[in-house]
Design a protein around this motif. Sequence first.
Motif, PDB file in Angstrom:
ATOM      1  N   VAL A  36       0.826  -1.205   0.000  1.00 18.57           N
ATOM      2  CA  VAL A  36       0.000   0.000   0.000  1.00 18.57           C
ATOM      3  C   VAL A  36       0.863   1.258   0.000  1.00 18.57           C
ATOM      4  O   VAL A  36       0.549   2.236  -0.680  1.00 18.57           O
ATOM      5  CB  VAL A  36      -0.947   0.000   1.227  1.00 18.57           C
ATOM      6  N   GLN A 107      -2.240  12.855   2.579  1.00 17.51           N
ATOM      7  CA  GLN A 107      -2.808  11.640   3.169  1.00 17.51           C
ATOM      8  C   GLN A 107      -2.020  10.397   2.753  1.00 17.51           C
ATOM      9  O   GLN A 107      -2.040   9.385   3.431  1.00 17.51           O
ATOM     10  CB  GLN A 107      -4.271  11.455   2.723  1.00 17.51           C
ATOM     11  N   LEU A 108      -1.353  10.502   1.614  1.00 17.88           N
ATOM     12  CA  LEU A 108      -0.714   9.335   1.017  1.00 17.88           C
ATOM     13  C   LEU A 108       0.756   9.184   1.393  1.00 17.88           C
ATOM     14  O   LEU A 108       1.284   8.081   1.362  1.00 17.88           O
ATOM     15  CB  LEU A 108      -0.829   9.414  -0.511  1.00 17.88           C
ATOM     16  N   ARG A 133       3.486   3.939   9.389  1.00 18.81           N
ATOM     17  CA  ARG A 133       2.704   5.163   9.452  1.00 18.81           C
ATOM     18  C   ARG A 133       1.377   4.848  10.130  1.00 18.81           C
ATOM     19  O   ARG A 133       0.943   3.714  10.161  1.00 18.81           O
ATOM     20  CB  ARG A 133       2.481   5.668   8.031  1.00 18.81           C
ATOM     21  N   GLU A 134       0.718   5.845  10.655  1.00 12.55           N
ATOM     22  CA  GLU A 134      -0.622   5.766  11.275  1.00 12.55           C
ATOM     23  C   GLU A 134      -0.592   5.233  12.684  1.00 12.55           C
ATOM     24  O   GLU A 134       0.379   4.728  13.164  1.00 12.55           O
ATOM     25  CB  GLU A 134      -1.603   4.911  10.466  1.00 12.55           C
TER      26      GLU A 134
ATOM     27  N   ARG B  94      -9.592   2.098  -0.891  1.00 10.20           N
ATOM     28  CA  ARG B  94      -8.690   2.941  -0.093  1.00 10.20           C
ATOM     29  C   ARG B  94      -8.760   4.407  -0.539  1.00 10.20           C
ATOM     30  O   ARG B  94      -8.882   5.302   0.296  1.00 10.20           O
ATOM     31  CB  ARG B  94      -7.255   2.423  -0.201  1.00 10.20           C
ATOM     32  N   LEU B  98     -10.031   7.407   1.814  1.00 10.72           N
ATOM     33  CA  LEU B  98      -9.152   8.533   2.140  1.00 10.72           C
ATOM     34  C   LEU B  98      -9.790   9.863   1.774  1.00 10.72           C
ATOM     35  O   LEU B  98      -9.650  10.852   2.489  1.00 10.72           O
ATOM     36  CB  LEU B  98      -7.814   8.397   1.390  1.00 10.72           C
TER      37      LEU B  98
END
Lengths: 134, 121
Positions: A36, A107-108, A133-134, B94, B98
Amino acid sequence: MDVSGRNPAYWPITDDLGGLRRQVGGYAGDAGLAGVRLQDLVLAVNEAAANVLDHAEGQGHVLAWHDDRYVTVEIHDRLGLLVPAHANASDPGVGRLRGRGLWLMGQLCDEVSIIRDDRGSAVRLRQALTAARE
Amino acid sequence: MNFTVHVDAGSGDPQRPWARTLVLTGELDHGSASRLQKALDKAYAEDARYLVIDLTGLTFCDSTGISVFLGARRAVAARAGGVLLVGLNSRIERIFRLTGVARAFATYPTLREALAALPES
């Protein structure tokens, strides 16, 4: 920027964003990104390059390098329309049809920053190779 | 160009000319979104109100694609219709999550379930 010794790569921005995605994906994958986090970086680069096509007359290029901690990708334009505040773009919400590219990049990716020099401006995206991350 | 839109007028039933099923495959991006927009504009011109959009074969979607979906939602809401999205794989799910867009649409795992959710008329 001197990126020698850090496996630099360069691609021009053209209408073929699919080709750019595959180039960046291959590069970041070779550097050690996967899953991801790799897909997220590729989508973020796509968004920045699409902005160059829409807002900077398609004049730009992509520069990438990596070390053992980060993959860094810069999407340069030659109009210089970006300013540092753009890195803090807010969520436009679903009521707005467009203008979510820069917010989405945040966000990415682990880091999004805007850099400027006498040749234009650029979005710098960084994705850590190992950090969760997160 | 690795993107296709297949349109099924009536969504498999001639008794509902106001419905369209659009089956998307490949990569929806800055370069291909105009083809989806063209198919949607044709559906609006034919008075379609309900759009069933099958994303099962979609391998990539960027914010340009998101814009087109949000535009479709706005267009059919203005004629008291709706957009039903089908088959969001993990990658598409996803990006929809988001961007918050996931909440703006009714989503269905399969085309069959989406078609069953269409109104009678």
